[in-house]
Design a protein around this motif. Structure first.
Motif, PDB file in Angstrom:
ATOM      1  N   PHE A  18       1.059  -4.797  -7.555  1.00  0.00           N
ATOM      2  CA  PHE A  18       0.756  -5.515  -5.993  1.00  0.00           C
ATOM      3  C   PHE A  18       0.385  -4.957  -5.294  1.00  0.00           C
ATOM      4  O   PHE A  18      -0.522  -5.015  -4.206  1.00  0.00           O
ATOM      5  CB  PHE A  18       1.881  -5.590  -6.247  1.00  0.00           C
ATOM      6  N   PHE A  19       1.528  -3.222  -5.427  1.00  0.00           N
ATOM      7  CA  PHE A  19       1.096  -2.442  -4.287  1.00  0.00           C
ATOM      8  C   PHE A  19      -0.620  -1.507  -4.346  1.00  0.00           C
ATOM      9  O   PHE A  19      -1.314  -1.461  -3.056  1.00  0.00           O
ATOM     10  CB  PHE A  19       1.901  -1.060  -4.267  1.00  0.00           C
ATOM     11  N   SER A  20      -1.000  -2.060  -5.147  1.00  0.00           N
ATOM     12  CA  SER A  20      -2.961  -1.599  -5.083  1.00  0.00           C
ATOM     13  C   SER A  20      -3.374  -2.625  -4.605  1.00  0.00           C
ATOM     14  O   SER A  20      -4.743  -2.454  -4.443  1.00  0.00           O
ATOM     15  CB  SER A  20      -3.214  -0.691  -6.405  1.00  0.00           C
ATOM     16  N   THR A  21      -3.260  -4.190  -4.232  1.00  0.00           N
ATOM     17  CA  THR A  21      -3.766  -4.683  -4.191  1.00  0.00           C
ATOM     18  C   THR A  21      -3.855  -4.786  -2.644  1.00  0.00           C
ATOM     19  O   THR A  21      -5.598  -4.800  -1.930  1.00  0.00           O
ATOM     20  CB  THR A  21      -3.475  -6.397  -4.206  1.00  0.00           C
ATOM     21  N   GLY A  22      -3.260  -3.801  -1.970  1.00  0.00           N
ATOM     22  CA  GLY A  22      -3.463  -3.531  -0.225  1.00  0.00           C
ATOM     23  C   GLY A  22      -4.668  -2.547  -0.418  1.00  0.00           C
ATOM     24  O   GLY A  22      -5.681  -2.585   0.618  1.00  0.00           O
ATOM     25  N   LEU A  23      -5.399  -2.212  -1.803  1.00  0.00           N
ATOM     26  CA  LEU A  23      -6.068  -0.987  -1.730  1.00  0.00           C
ATOM     27  C   LEU A  23      -7.405  -1.924  -1.701  1.00  0.00           C
ATOM     28  O   LEU A  23      -8.390  -1.045  -1.038  1.00  0.00           O
ATOM     29  CB  LEU A  23      -5.787   0.337  -2.648  1.00  0.00           C
ATOM     30  N   PHE A  24      -7.595  -2.309  -2.598  1.00  0.00           N
ATOM     31  CA  PHE A  24      -9.182  -3.750  -2.778  1.00  0.00           C
ATOM     32  C   PHE A  24      -9.408  -3.948  -1.552  1.00  0.00           C
ATOM     33  O   PHE A  24     -10.094  -5.284  -1.788  1.00  0.00           O
ATOM     34  CB  PHE A  24      -8.560  -3.544  -4.369  1.00  0.00           C
ATOM     35  N   SER A 144      -0.202  -6.694   3.462  1.00  0.00           N
ATOM     36  CA  SER A 144      -2.592  -6.613   3.455  1.00  0.00           C
ATOM     37  C   SER A 144      -2.321  -6.786   1.360  1.00  0.00           C
ATOM     38  O   SER A 144      -2.987  -7.239   0.758  1.00  0.00           O
ATOM     39  CB  SER A 144      -2.530  -5.198   3.500  1.00  0.00           C
ATOM     40  N   CYS A 145      -1.022  -6.195   0.878  1.00  0.00           N
ATOM     41  CA  CYS A 145      -1.217  -5.976  -0.415  1.00  0.00           C
ATOM     42  C   CYS A 145      -0.251  -8.051  -0.898  1.00  0.00           C
ATOM     43  O   CYS A 145      -0.711  -8.744  -1.933  1.00  0.00           O
ATOM     44  CB  CYS A 145       0.138  -5.479  -1.426  1.00  0.00           C
ATOM     45  N   LEU A 146       0.393  -8.605  -0.369  1.00  0.00           N
ATOM     46  CA  LEU A 146       1.027  -9.796  -0.129  1.00  0.00           C
ATOM     47  C   LEU A 146      -0.449 -11.097  -0.213  1.00  0.00           C
ATOM     48  O   LEU A 146      -0.273 -12.167  -0.356  1.00  0.00           O
ATOM     49  CB  LEU A 146       2.190 -10.548   0.476  1.00  0.00           C
ATOM     50  N   PHE A 147      -1.111 -11.121   1.090  1.00  0.00           N
ATOM     51  CA  PHE A 147      -2.200 -12.301   1.689  1.00  0.00           C
ATOM     52  C   PHE A 147      -2.702 -12.610   0.839  1.00  0.00           C
ATOM     53  O   PHE A 147      -2.866 -14.082   0.955  1.00  0.00           O
ATOM     54  CB  PHE A 147      -2.534 -11.619   3.004  1.00  0.00           C
ATOM     55  N   PRO A 148      -3.952 -11.230  -0.004  1.00  0.00           N
ATOM     56  CA  PRO A 148      -5.015 -12.102  -1.889  1.00  0.00           C
ATOM     57  C   PRO A 148      -3.917 -13.459  -1.789  1.00  0.00           C
ATOM     58  O   PRO A 148      -4.312 -14.093  -3.280  1.00  0.00           O
ATOM     59  CB  PRO A 148      -4.946 -11.377  -1.975  1.00  0.00           C
ATOM     60  N   TYR A 149      -2.275 -13.084  -2.462  1.00  0.00           N
ATOM     61  CA  TYR A 149      -1.865 -14.328  -3.219  1.00  0.00           C
ATOM     62  C   TYR A 149      -1.401 -15.128  -2.836  1.00  0.00           C
ATOM     63  O   TYR A 149      -1.400 -16.022  -3.252  1.00  0.00           O
ATOM     64  CB  TYR A 149      -0.769 -13.386  -3.435  1.00  0.00           C
TER      65      TYR A 149
END
Length: 172
Positions: A18-24, A144-149
């Motif tokens: 989840f927290f790496s989502t914001g990095l990518f 930023s981590c949440l929006f892609p989901y």
């Protein structure tokens, strides 16, 4: 004890993902589109009439000009919308680009996100097509981590607004 370690390992792995989502994924982008059976000048004019926006975006409670420019580009507005919980949220809307009967680009800024909607208008065989290319950036790292989901939900909301616009303009 072994089950607890497995459960904690799964929780740790999901947290890392989840927290790496914001990095990518720095932004969430998607496209929506609608075809309206009306001439482009009528569609573009009604689409950009702020006094009519509540007819297809029911969440809008009010919209008022802060700084309205004659050529539209650079104009800013204060928009108040109601979320699903009934809370009112103030947004700043800025017109980034305005080319009559071709394009309008809007930037919405709130404490939770920065969203850019790039609407492109085209006319073919008596129909006007509106294509919206949207980009959302979270106002915080967690968002930023949440929006892609939630990309599908954001896209369906924007598509619903375009569908509402089509129904509104074709009814008149």
């Amino acid at each position: 004890m072994k089950r607890i370690k497995i459960i904690l390992g799964v929780i740790a792995a999901l947290t890392i993902v989840f927290f790496s989502t914001g990095l990518f994924f720095k932004e969430t982008a998607y496209t929506t589109q609608i075809t309206v059976n009306k001439p482009i000048d009528e569609v573009f004019s009604l689409f950009n009439d702020t006094s009519k926006i509540k007819n297809w975006i029911p969440d809008v409670q009010s919209i008022e000009a802060i700084d309205e420019k004659p050529e539209k580009t650079g104009s800013t507005y204060k928009m108040v919308v109601k979320n699903n919980n009934g809370e009112e949220i103030a947004l700043e809307e800025k017109v980034i680009a305005f080319v009559p009967n071709e394009k309008v680009t809007l930037r919405f800024k709130s404490p939770t996100m920065l969203k850019t909607d790039d609407y492109v208008f085209s006319f073919t065989d008596g129909n006007t097509t509106i294509q919206n290319n949207s980009r959302c950036i979270g106002g915080s790292y967690i968002l930023s981590c949440l929006f892609p989901y939630f990309k599908g939900k954001l896209q369906s909301i924007d598509q619903e607004y375009l569908n509402n616009f089509k129904a509104f303009i074709e009814k008149n």
